[in-house]
Design a protein around this motif. Structure first.
Motif, PDB file in Angstrom:
ATOM      1  N   LEU A  49     -10.780  -4.077  51.420  1.00  0.00           N
ATOM      2  CA  LEU A  49     -11.253  -5.410  51.085  1.00  0.00           C
ATOM      3  C   LEU A  49     -10.410  -6.441  51.828  1.00  0.00           C
ATOM      4  O   LEU A  49      -9.182  -6.397  51.772  1.00  0.00           O
ATOM      5  N   ALA A  80      -6.355  -3.550  49.738  1.00  0.00           N
ATOM      6  CA  ALA A  80      -6.686  -4.974  49.795  1.00  0.00           C
ATOM      7  C   ALA A  80      -5.637  -5.751  50.585  1.00  0.00           C
ATOM      8  O   ALA A  80      -4.460  -5.386  50.612  1.00  0.00           O
ATOM      9  N   ALA A  94      -7.706 -11.112  49.346  1.00  0.00           N
ATOM     10  CA  ALA A  94      -8.382 -10.274  48.345  1.00  0.00           C
ATOM     11  C   ALA A  94      -7.553 -10.051  47.082  1.00  0.00           C
ATOM     12  O   ALA A  94      -8.073 -10.175  45.967  1.00  0.00           O
TER      13      ALA A  94
END
Ligand SMILES: [Zn+2]
Ligand SMILES: [Zn+2]
Length: 428
Positions: free
Chosen positions: A240, A281, A291
């Motif tokens: 992410l 992330a 993120a």
């Protein structure tokens, strides 16, 4: 952030051209901070006709990030290997500069001749694909510019450290070693990426609930380790954050990503049972729009974390970012999410990409330069690096500051504050 200039016989060679984030414009850490700052290139801009080229050692932001913003000021050809060039092209595209600067992808097995400088690209290990040290040769002597490095015999991605390369330099009477001081205050040796993989596997294996790992996007070896951990612990891995997606994309394009390690679209992770989720992330430094910060505020469309989930930081807290990281931790704790920083982990879950004391000593014993010039650190790191060089038998060491001019030959010395330097803010 790095911008080095080597001068010989009326010509300059630039090594690296990077940025730094969330910094003020003076080095006393006073005044307003800016999202992105770069070195003031006025000195070389005023004599850009003498600049033979810019060589980039590796693709970290503090070495390549300023090229799209400063290049107009000196307009020289730029040289990098495939991975670094791919990262730079993506950055250039973001500011509509793609195709507008002469970027040459070099073969690290061949020499790069730039005016009176012959540049040899020496394989080294660090925390990103394709890191290189440079042997810069001139008629009056050779410099080893180590750039960022560590000794990693099991780097997960890329070839292991080859000490023979550096031992051979010891037979060539190297004039000066200009080198990384980041971890000069740390005793011992840095942790291998392989040891870090073992630590991550042992840490994640017993966990129930979702596992989110924060790490630096450019550390492809770490991402490969995490994908292997996911496979071994029956989790699906997704990433992410834009910088992670970019880096994984480049790694796949250039063959650095093992084909058997599949990633799932992070937006699908929300539909899976928690114990099958491993999410990597961006934002491990607490960056507000990244993120991790959005997950900590529970305002990410891809996924909501719940009580019993885990957030693991496979990264260090870079000095200056403590408040931002603390804000993340508070957000997660309020949701009942468990957190683990690498600094408090009983097992190694992060590996630095920079040499500690024993690695610096080994390098000096191999290369045996006449002069040591520590760079890439605060004054305390540079001074500690000088002491290590001296204790390793190097006769001359110079602990300089930004803007100092180091004379290497025929007579060595240092001219303090010779060059106008400073920081400029980059507007995006
Ligand atoms: Zn660096
Ligand atoms: Zn680096």
């Amino acid at each position: 952030m790095n911008l080095n200039l080597y001068g010989h016989n009326g010509h300059w060679l630039m090594v690296d051209c990077g940025v730094s984030f969330n910094e003020p414009l003076n080095h006393h850490d006073e005044g307003p901070t800016f999202d992105m700052v770069a070195p003031d290139p006025t000195f070389i801009a005023s004599q850009s006709n003498r600049l033979t080229g810019l060589v980039i050692t590796h693709a970290h932001e503090d070495h390549v990030g300023a090229v799209p913003f400063l290049w107009q000021r000196f307009r020289c050809p730029v040289y990098a290997t495939a991975f670094t060039a791919a990262v730079l092209r993506r950055k250039l595209a973001e500011v509509n500069m793609l195709g507008k600067i002469p970027l040459y992808e070099i073969d690290p097995g061949s020499l790069t001749q730039l005016g009176p400088f012959t540049v040899k690209w020496l394989q080294i290990t660090h925390s990103i694909p394709e890191p290189f040290a440079l042997q810069i040769c001139t008629q009056v002597g050779d410099v080893l510019h180590t750039a960022d490095w560590k000794i990693d015999s099991q780097p997960i991605s890329g070839a292991p450290f080859k000490h023979r390369l550096y031992q051979q330099l010891g037979e060539q009477d190297v004039l000066a070693l200009v080198g990384d001081s980041t971890n000069a205050l740390k005793p011992g040796m840095s942790v291998s990426e392989r040891t870090c993989y073992d630590g991550l596997l042992a840490t994640i294996k017993p966990l129930k609930g979702r596992v989110v790992v924060g790490c630096f996007a450019s550390n492809i070896a770490r991402l490969i380790s995490l994908a292997r951990v996911a496979k071994q612990t029956n989790r699906y891995m997704g990433v992410l954050g834009r910088s992670l997606l970019n880096m994984v994309g480049i790694a796949k394009q250039l063959g650095y990503w093992p084909e058997e390690l599949e990633l799932v679209d992070a937006t699908h992770l929300g539909y899976l049972p928690p114990e099958e989720v491993l999410l990597v992330a961006t934002g491990s430094q607490g960056e507000n729009r990244a993120a991790l910060a959005r997950l900590a505020r529970d305002d990410h469309r891809a996924l909501s974390l719940e009580k019993g989930d885990h957030v693991i930081f496979s990264s260090i807290v870079i000095p200056g970012n403590e408040a931002g990281v603390l804000r993340l931790l508070k957000g997660f704790h309020a949701m009942g999410v468990n957190t683990l920083l690498s600094e408090e982990s009983p097992l190694p879950i992060h590996a630095s990409g920079h040499p500690c004391e024993e690695e610096l000593k080994l390098m000096y014993h191999w290369v045996k330069p006449q002069i040591a010039i520590p760079v890439h650190g605060e004054p305390a790191h540079l001074d500690a690096h000088c002491q290590i060089a001296k204790s390793s038998g190097v006769r001359k060491t110079y602990s300089g500051r930004n803007g100092d001019l180091y004379k290497l030959a025929p007579q060595s010395g240092i001219h303090r504050k010779k060059v106008r330097v400073g920081r400029i803010a980059i507007e995006r």
